[in-house]
Design an enzyme around this catalytic site. Structure first.
Site, PDB file in Angstrom:
ATOM      1  N   GLU A  43      45.203  40.215  41.254  1.00 31.97           N
ATOM      2  CA  GLU A  43      45.386  40.206  42.706  1.00 31.97           C
ATOM      3  C   GLU A  43      44.776  38.950  43.308  1.00 31.97           C
ATOM      4  O   GLU A  43      45.355  38.328  44.206  1.00 31.97           O
ATOM      5  CB  GLU A  43      44.756  41.462  43.313  1.00 31.97           C
ATOM      6  CG  GLU A  43      44.901  41.573  44.819  1.00 31.97           C
ATOM      7  CD  GLU A  43      43.720  40.982  45.562  1.00 31.97           C
ATOM      8  OE1 GLU A  43      43.923  40.444  46.673  1.00 31.97           O
ATOM      9  OE2 GLU A  43      42.605  41.036  45.031  1.00 31.97           O
ATOM     10  N   ASP A  47      47.303  36.397  45.214  1.00 31.62           N
ATOM     11  CA  ASP A  47      47.088  36.104  46.630  1.00 31.62           C
ATOM     12  C   ASP A  47      47.240  34.613  46.890  1.00 31.62           C
ATOM     13  O   ASP A  47      47.861  34.197  47.879  1.00 31.62           O
ATOM     14  CB  ASP A  47      45.700  36.591  47.029  1.00 31.62           C
ATOM     15  CG  ASP A  47      45.342  36.223  48.460  1.00 31.62           C
ATOM     16  OD1 ASP A  47      46.019  36.702  49.378  1.00 31.62           O
ATOM     17  OD2 ASP A  47      44.388  35.453  48.653  1.00 31.62           O
ATOM     18  N   GLU A 118      50.317  41.862  45.197  1.00 33.27           N
ATOM     19  CA  GLU A 118      49.830  40.521  44.876  1.00 33.27           C
ATOM     20  C   GLU A 118      49.494  40.399  43.395  1.00 33.27           C
ATOM     21  O   GLU A 118      49.694  39.336  42.794  1.00 33.27           O
ATOM     22  CB  GLU A 118      48.606  40.203  45.725  1.00 33.27           C
ATOM     23  CG  GLU A 118      48.941  40.013  47.202  1.00 33.27           C
ATOM     24  CD  GLU A 118      47.728  39.764  48.065  1.00 33.27           C
ATOM     25  OE1 GLU A 118      47.886  39.195  49.160  1.00 33.27           O
ATOM     26  OE2 GLU A 118      46.604  40.141  47.649  1.00 33.27           O
TER      27      GLU A 118
END
Length: 222
Positions: A43, A47, A118
């Site tokens: 993640e 991102d 993400e």
């Protein structure tokens, strides 16, 4: 390993065959499962990939000023947008959560949906590099990119996001004048951002004056 249904889901959104099942499984795994490999590291990576892809798309397709670009970027990569896209893909059907997290509504949690969305981008980047990850993001984000996300916001919210996107201090509002009788008062408010500038506006209430001042500031500096 992955179920056949989840494998097909990943291949559909990623646009290529799964090579490393353990990688993709970790992208779908919440910490409540007790498993060692969870989505958190992916993640973190996804991102950044998402932000770069969306920023590049905005730069390439729009001639708006930096402040407006930052406003749209913040909206398009927000947790709410990530979760909205995740719901549209029925991502929750493939997420791996512990019993307590499920009982607490984790399958529809905006935070968890957004984070795992993400993480999947991060997994695509790890397995196939930036070009494939970029293509994956653009496939999933196209309706949002071509829609109105981040284009229309309340002026004070837009100014707040502009300041954050440009690494400026929080806008400050000050009442500089009040005139007229109590039943028909007029308020003049000044909004300023440190090291940028200020703008004034007058309205029938303090709130209206703040809104108009924010609009004037964005017209001048945004």
């Amino acid at each position: 390993m992955l179920t056949l249904q989840t494998r097909h889901f990943i291949e559909r959104i990623a646009g290529h065959a799964v090579k490393d099942e353990a990688l993709w499984r970790s992208a779908l795994t919440h910490g409540s499962t007790g498993e060692k490999r969870t989505y958190e590291r992916l993640e973190f990576l996804g991102d950044r990939v998402l932000g770069l892809v969306v920023a590049e798309w905005l730069f390439r397709t729009s001639d708006e000023a930096e402040g407006r670009l930052s406003q749209r970027l913040n909206a398009l990569v927000s947790r709410a947008t990530c979760a909205q896209i995740a719901r549209g893909l029925s991502l929750s059907e493939h997420m791996l959560l512990g019993k307590q997290a499920r009982d607490d509504g984790g399958l529809d949690s905006e935070n968890i949906l957004g984070d795992i969305m993400e993480a999947l981008i991060g997994a695509c980047f790890v397995e196939n590099g930036f070009p494939e990850a970029r293509a994956m993001v653009l496939r999933m984000w196209t309706p949002s990119l071509e829609g109105k996300a981040g284009k229309r916001k309340h002026p004070k919210s837009a100014l707040q996001e502009w300041a954050a996107g440009n690494r400026r201090r929080t806008p400050e509002y000050a009442l500089v004048d009040r005139s007229g009788p109590d039943h028909a008062s007029r308020f003049t408010v000044e909004v300023s951002v440190h090291n940028v500038g200020s703008a004034r506006a007058t309205g029938n209430s303090k709130q209206e004056a703040e809104t108009l001042a924010a609009e004037e500031f964005m017209r001048t500096y945004g």
